[in-house]
Write an enzyme that holds these catalytic residues in place. Structure first.
Site, PDB file in Angstrom:
ATOM      1  N   TYR A 129       0.822  -1.215   0.000  1.00 52.07           N
ATOM      2  CA  TYR A 129       0.000   0.000   0.000  1.00 52.07           C
ATOM      3  C   TYR A 129       0.857   1.268   0.000  1.00 52.07           C
ATOM      4  O   TYR A 129       0.496   2.256  -0.626  1.00 52.07           O
ATOM      5  CB  TYR A 129      -0.982  -0.008   1.189  1.00 52.07           C
ATOM      6  CG  TYR A 129      -2.095  -0.995   0.956  1.00 52.07           C
ATOM      7  CD1 TYR A 129      -2.955  -0.866  -0.133  1.00 52.07           C
ATOM      8  CD2 TYR A 129      -2.277  -2.090   1.795  1.00 52.07           C
ATOM      9  CE1 TYR A 129      -3.951  -1.782  -0.378  1.00 52.07           C
ATOM     10  CE2 TYR A 129      -3.279  -3.015   1.563  1.00 52.07           C
ATOM     11  CZ  TYR A 129      -4.110  -2.851   0.476  1.00 52.07           C
ATOM     12  OH  TYR A 129      -5.099  -3.759   0.221  1.00 52.07           O
TER      13      TYR A 129
HETATM   14  C1  LIG Z   1      -0.892  -7.739  -2.719  1.00 51.98           C
HETATM   15  C2  LIG Z   1      -1.539  -8.010  -4.081  1.00 51.98           C
HETATM   16  C3  LIG Z   1      -2.947  -7.440  -4.121  1.00 51.98           C
HETATM   17  C4  LIG Z   1      -0.682  -7.312  -5.156  1.00 51.98           C
HETATM   18  O1  LIG Z   1      -1.258  -7.547  -6.428  1.00 51.98           O
HETATM   19  P1  LIG Z   1      -0.366  -7.664  -7.726  1.00 51.98           P
HETATM   20  O2  LIG Z   1      -1.250  -7.637  -8.907  1.00 51.98           O
HETATM   21  O3  LIG Z   1       0.560  -8.804  -7.585  1.00 51.98           O
HETATM   22  O4  LIG Z   1       0.474  -6.303  -7.605  1.00 51.98           O
HETATM   23  P2  LIG Z   1       1.041  -5.399  -8.777  1.00 51.98           P
HETATM   24  O5  LIG Z   1       1.538  -6.286  -9.873  1.00 51.98           O
HETATM   25  O6  LIG Z   1       0.033  -4.364  -9.141  1.00 51.98           O
HETATM   26  O7  LIG Z   1       2.255  -4.723  -8.044  1.00 51.98           O
HETATM   27  C5  LIG Z   1       2.189  -3.402  -7.562  1.00 51.98           C
HETATM   28  C6  LIG Z   1       3.433  -3.082  -6.775  1.00 51.98           C
HETATM   29  O8  LIG Z   1       3.374  -3.693  -5.501  1.00 51.98           O
HETATM   30  C7  LIG Z   1       4.487  -4.533  -5.288  1.00 51.98           C
HETATM   31  N1  LIG Z   1       3.985  -5.731  -4.607  1.00 51.98           N
HETATM   32  C8  LIG Z   1       3.202  -6.667  -5.140  1.00 51.98           C
HETATM   33  N2  LIG Z   1       2.910  -7.597  -4.220  1.00 51.98           N
HETATM   34  C9  LIG Z   1       3.526  -7.229  -3.076  1.00 51.98           C
HETATM   35  C10 LIG Z   1       3.606  -7.780  -1.783  1.00 51.98           C
HETATM   36  N3  LIG Z   1       3.016  -8.911  -1.443  1.00 51.98           N
HETATM   37  N4  LIG Z   1       4.357  -7.122  -0.878  1.00 51.98           N
HETATM   38  C11 LIG Z   1       4.981  -5.976  -1.190  1.00 51.98           C
HETATM   39  N5  LIG Z   1       4.931  -5.404  -2.396  1.00 51.98           N
HETATM   40  C12 LIG Z   1       4.213  -6.024  -3.328  1.00 51.98           C
HETATM   41  C13 LIG Z   1       5.029  -4.831  -6.667  1.00 51.98           C
HETATM   42  O9  LIG Z   1       6.422  -5.073  -6.632  1.00 51.98           O
HETATM   43  C14 LIG Z   1       4.688  -3.587  -7.439  1.00 51.98           C
HETATM   44  O10 LIG Z   1       5.645  -2.586  -7.276  1.00 51.98           O
HETATM   45  P3  LIG Z   1       6.301  -1.896  -8.595  1.00 51.98           P
HETATM   46  O11 LIG Z   1       5.152  -1.392  -9.420  1.00 51.98           O
HETATM   47  O12 LIG Z   1       7.164  -0.830  -8.034  1.00 51.98           O
HETATM   48  O13 LIG Z   1       7.033  -3.012  -9.272  1.00 51.98           O
HETATM   49  C15 LIG Z   1      -1.536  -9.517  -4.419  1.00 51.98           C
HETATM   50  O14 LIG Z   1      -0.224 -10.004  -4.335  1.00 51.98           O
HETATM   51  C16 LIG Z   1      -2.441 -10.340  -3.511  1.00 51.98           C
HETATM   52  O15 LIG Z   1      -3.629 -10.465  -3.781  1.00 51.98           O
HETATM   53  N6  LIG Z   1      -1.859 -10.929  -2.433  1.00 51.98           N
HETATM   54  C17 LIG Z   1      -2.603 -11.787  -1.560  1.00 51.98           C
HETATM   55  C18 LIG Z   1      -3.740 -11.055  -0.918  1.00 51.98           C
HETATM   56  C19 LIG Z   1      -3.308  -9.978   0.018  1.00 51.98           C
HETATM   57  O16 LIG Z   1      -2.289 -10.045   0.681  1.00 51.98           O
HETATM   58  N7  LIG Z   1      -4.186  -8.959   0.106  1.00 51.98           N
HETATM   59  C20 LIG Z   1      -4.044  -7.958   1.138  1.00 51.98           C
HETATM   60  C21 LIG Z   1      -3.899  -6.633   0.548  1.00 51.98           C
HETATM   61  S1  LIG Z   1      -2.237  -6.291   0.078  1.00 51.98           S
END
Ligand SMILES: CC(C)(COP(=O)(O)OP(=O)(O)OC[C@H]1O[C@@H](n2cnc3c(N)ncnc32)[C@H](O)[C@@H]1OP(=O)(O)O)[C@@H](O)C(=O)NCCC(=O)NCCS
Length: 157
Positions: free
Chosen positions: A136
Site C-alpha cells: 500500500y
Molecule cells: C498484494 C496483491 C494485491 C498485489 O497484487 P499484484 O497484482 O501482484 O500487484 P502489482 O503487480 O500491481 O504490483 C504493484 C506493486 O506492488 C508490489 N507488490 C506486489 N505484491 C507485493 C507484496 N506482497 N508485498 C509488497 N509489495 C508487493 C510490486 O512489486 C509492485 O511494485 P512496482 O510497481 O514498483 O514493481 C496480491 O499479491 C495479492 O492479492 N496478495 C494476496 C492477498 C493480500 O495479501 N491482500 C491484502 C492486501 S495487500
C-alpha cells in the site's frame, strides 16, 4: 494476459476456485461477497482475465476513523468519514502484472467520485501485515499515524 475493467459482482460470476494465497480472502469472496453486495454492507468489483476466469477483486464500504487517530483538524466530525478498501486480492496466476495497483486506482477513482456527492475525507485500508503495508505504501498510502496499521490516501481540499 489482459484484464477486463473492474465491474460490480453479480450472481453469474464464478467465485470458486479463486486462490490469491490468503485463505480468508478466498473464502470471503466465495461465501460473503455477493450477500454483502446485495445488502449494501460492502460493494465488490471483479476483474476477469482473458481466460474468462476471475483474476482479482476489491470490496469497498463506508467507515469512520476516530479523529484523534490521524492528522485531522479539530473542526472535522468525529469519527471522520472515509471510504474503506475492505478487501483486495489478485489470483496467484495473475499477480505481478500491475492488476493489484490497477484495483487500488479503481478504488481511488471511486472514492473521488463518491466525495463529490457525500462527505468523505479519503480512502483507508487496514494493512494486515508488513507485506500489505509495503504494497500500500508503494500505492501512495501513508499510515494515519506512526505505528498505525491503518493507511490512507487523503483527498486534497
Ligand atoms: C498484494 C496483491 C494485491 C498485489 O497484487 P499484484 O497484482 O501482484 O500487484 P502489482 O503487480 O500491481 O504490483 C504493484 C506493486 O506492488 C508490489 N507488490 C506486489 N505484491 C507485493 C507484496 N506482497 N508485498 C509488497 N509489495 C508487493 C510490486 O512489486 C509492485 O511494485 P512496482 O510497481 O514498483 O514493481 C496480491 O499479491 C495479492 O492479492 N496478495 C494476496 C492477498 C493480500 O495479501 N491482500 C491484502 C492486501 S495487500
Amino acid at each position: 494476459m489482459t484484464f477486463t475493467q473492474p465491474r460490480p459482482i453479480d450472481e453469474r460470476d464464478v467465485l470458486m476456485p479463486f486462490d490469491c494465497g490468503v485463505e480468508d480472502l478466498n473464502q470471503w469472496l466465495a461465501e460473503r461477497s455477493l450477500r454483502a453486495h446485495r445488502r449494501g454492507s460492502a460493494r465488490t468489483y471483479v476483474v476477469l482475465g482473458d481466460d474468462g476466469l476471475l483474476a482479482g477483486y476489491l470490496a469497498l464500504a463506508a467507515t469512520g476513523i476516530g479523529r484523534q487517530r490521524g492528522p485531522f483538524h479539530r473542526d472535522m466530525p468525529d469519527p471522520v468519514p472515509a471510504v474503506l478498501l475492505a478487501r483486495l486480492a489478485v489470483a496467484t496466476g495473475a499477480q505481478g502484472r500491475g492488476l493489484g495497483r490497477a484495483l487500488v486506482e479503481h478504488a481511488w477513482r471511486t472514492c473521488r467520485a463518491v466525495s463529490e456527492q457525500i462527505g468523505v475525507r479519503g480512502l483507508v485500508v487496514d494493512a494486515t501485515d508488513e507485506n500489505a503495508t509495503r504494497f500500500y505504501r508503494s500505492c501512495d498510502f501513508v499510515p494515519i499515524a506512526t505505528g498505525e496499521p491503518t493507511l490512507a490516501r487523503i483527498l486534497t481540499g
